[in-house]
Design an enzyme around this catalytic site. Structure first.
Site, short mmCIF file in Angstrom:
data_model
loop_
_atom_site.label_atom_id
_atom_site.label_comp_id
_atom_site.label_asym_id
_atom_site.label_seq_id
_atom_site.Cartn_x
_atom_site.Cartn_y
_atom_site.Cartn_z
N ASP A 41 -52.90 -15.96 98.36
CA ASP A 41 -53.04 -16.64 99.64
C ASP A 41 -52.42 -18.04 99.55
O ASP A 41 -52.89 -18.88 98.79
CB ASP A 41 -54.52 -16.74 100.00
CG ASP A 41 -54.75 -17.17 101.45
OD1 ASP A 41 -53.86 -17.83 102.03
OD2 ASP A 41 -55.82 -16.87 102.00
N CYS A 81 -52.35 -16.59 107.92
CA CYS A 81 -53.06 -15.50 107.24
C CYS A 81 -53.12 -14.18 108.02
O CYS A 81 -52.56 -13.16 107.62
CB CYS A 81 -54.47 -15.94 106.89
SG CYS A 81 -54.54 -17.30 105.71
N HIS A 131 -59.87 -10.83 106.31
CA HIS A 131 -59.34 -11.66 107.41
C HIS A 131 -58.64 -10.86 108.50
O HIS A 131 -57.65 -11.30 109.08
CB HIS A 131 -58.42 -12.75 106.87
CG HIS A 131 -58.57 -14.05 107.63
ND1 HIS A 131 -57.90 -15.19 107.29
CD2 HIS A 131 -59.34 -14.38 108.70
CE1 HIS A 131 -58.23 -16.17 108.12
NE2 HIS A 131 -59.11 -15.71 108.98
N ASP A 288 -49.14 -14.25 101.42
CA ASP A 288 -49.08 -14.13 102.87
C ASP A 288 -48.19 -15.20 103.51
O ASP A 288 -47.65 -15.00 104.59
CB ASP A 288 -50.48 -14.16 103.49
CG ASP A 288 -51.32 -15.35 103.05
OD1 ASP A 288 -50.84 -16.17 102.24
OD2 ASP A 288 -52.48 -15.45 103.51
#
Length: 476
Positions: A41, A81, A131, A288
């Site tokens: 991430d 994200c 998410h 991401d």
């Protein structure tokens, strides 16, 4: 007696031939390839030893880069994200699947890579940050459609409390907590999953979704934080002087998370080797989106600069030669490419491109431009206090061009100006290039059905509840 023997011999011969031909026509079916996705991430492509970062220590990922396909131009088409993750799983663009902001739910009718592979007999597993449910960042995502095809489940919608990190396991709504630093605990769980399923008849698709090196930066284990002194950090030239102290401190913690993950990648790859399944597993390492970390006087993502949109992407596959590959693989190209590499049919709902034949050397480099998009600026880059703006843009093998709602916004020559400090929009010497890029962008938007409306128009179309800062509020 002679006649009987004659027929017996010929019958035996014919039977032998039938068996022989049958065995040639129907060889033992090879087990389909496993898929392991190692997803981080906010790890920008530039923050790698193999990409020339003078600060970061990533020896194990550097080794993986030497052994695999290094996609040097990989792009996060919408660098934030939820939109990226939805595109990765569905192979669709954000305005198709509708997740162009964080903290909204992916349609349960979406066709995801996990569902496709499960229908092909794959065992599917998800570990870490999700998410994609939009029901609250610490809420329970129940078994069924909202898990989008994943069977094994140890996940939470979103948390960056790395040393007190919650998750839900299996069908239970009981909140549990990873032991210690969550990235390490999640890596161990992934290793246990692979050990359990290595010898199974059916292959596995395992998605390990780490939430680091995303902020907060100074939260990695002490042994990793001790590796980096902010005073020793060498900054990129595009970090303004007035925020350099903040950038150095942030980068020191960021790099600590990176090196921690680097060690875990080594452990996971060793597990594959020890189990004897490395040659039958597609390994994808990626992220991401990136993190500006002070470049262009900004932090976090969403903006169309290199530090935000460029992501690391390494693909380890026995049929792909190691080396650098120039393909502009975007977020929505990942699903069809993984399916292509495992010879699974790609659903008609997919909009991304299957790069598997290119990677195997069976086709030339395809289209040499890809789209980048911000449908609705929000969060750390809202229009009210962070100058956020909608944009559409093109990234080519050399240039980045973006247009906002008022017209041409940025044009950079990423070879001559790798830190994007010289905006060429309006420069008479580049008027033809600017015009050509603008015409091509218009063509691409038309091909993809993107009318490039103000962001709030799309918010209204999809019915998302936003606050005064035009951001979907999230609940913990």
């Amino acid at each position: 007696m002679i006649i009987k023997t004659y027929f017996l011999n010929h019958t035996t011969i014919l039977l032998f031939l039938v068996i022989l031909i049958g065995s040639c026509a129907s060889p033992e079916k090879k087990k389909p390839m496993n898929i392991l996705v190692l997803h981080t991430d906010q790890w920008r492509a530039q923050a790698m030893g193999y990409r020339g970062d003078p600060n970061v220590k990533t020896p194990n990922i550097d080794q993986l880069a030497r052994e695999s396909a290094n996609i040097v131009n990989a792009v996060s088409g919408m660098p934030v994200c939820t939109p990226h993750r939805a595109s990765l799983l569905t192979g669709q663009r954000p305005l198709t699947h509708g997740l162009f902001m964080n903290d909204v739910q992916l349609d349960t009718a979406a066709v995801t890579i996990a569902e496709v592979l499960a229908n092909e007999g794959y065992q599917t597993g998800y570990i870490g940050k999700w998410h994609l449910d939009g029901s609250g960042r610490s809420a329970f995502t129940p078994p069924g459609a909202r898990r989008q095809g994943f069977q094994y489940w140890k996940a939470l919608e979103c948390s960056h409390d790395y040393n007190n990190s919650a998750y839900y396991s299996g069908d239970s709504p009981e909140k549990k907590f990873w032991e210690g630093y969550d990235a390490l605990a999640q890596a161990k769980d992934a290793q246990e999953y692979m050990v359990k399923h290595a010898k199974d008849e059916n292959p596995f698709f395992l998605f390990l979704s780490w939430a680091t090196p995303h902020a907060p930066y100074q939260t990695a284990p002490k042994e990793y934080n001790d590796l980096y002194d902010p005073e020793d950090i060498i900054l990129r030239p595009n970090v303004p002087e007035e925020i350099q102290d903040k950038a150095k401190k942030s980068l020191a913690g960021y790099y600590a998370h990176c090196t921690a993950l680097d060690d875990m990648v080594a452990d996971i790859l060793k597990t594959l080797d020890d189990l004897g399944i490395r040659e039958n597993t597609v390994v994808l390492f990626t992220s991401d989106h990136g993190d500006l970390l002070g470049s262009h006087n900004a932090f976090k993502k969403q903006q169309p600069y290199e530090e935000s949109i460029r992501i690391p992407m390494l693909i380890d596959h026995p049929d792909i030669k190691s080396g650098e590959y120039k393909a502009l693989i975007n977020s929505y190209d990942i699903m069809p490419t993984l399916l292509g590499l495992t010879e699974v049919d790609i659903p008609k709902s997919v909009e991304g491109y299957d790069f598997s034949k290119y990677l195997k050397g069976q086709s030339p480099l395809p289209d040499t431009v890809t789209l980048i998009t911000c449908v609705q600026p929000f969060g750390q880059w809202n229009r009210f206090d962070h100058n956020g703006r909608e944009y559409r843009g093109l990234v080519s093998l050399r240039y980045t061009y973006t247009r906002d709602l008022n017209g041409p916004w940025q044009l950079f020559d990423n070879i001559k100006d790798p830190y994007q400090m010289n905006n060429l929009v309006g420069n008479p010497s580049f008027s033809v290039l600017q015009s050509d890029m603008d015409v091509l962008l218009t063509k691409k938007l038309k091909e993809t059905g993107d009318e490039f409306l103000p962001g709030m128009e799309y918010v209204r179309q999809w019915g998302y509840p936003v606050d005064k800062r035009e951001t979907v509020p999230y609940r913990n």
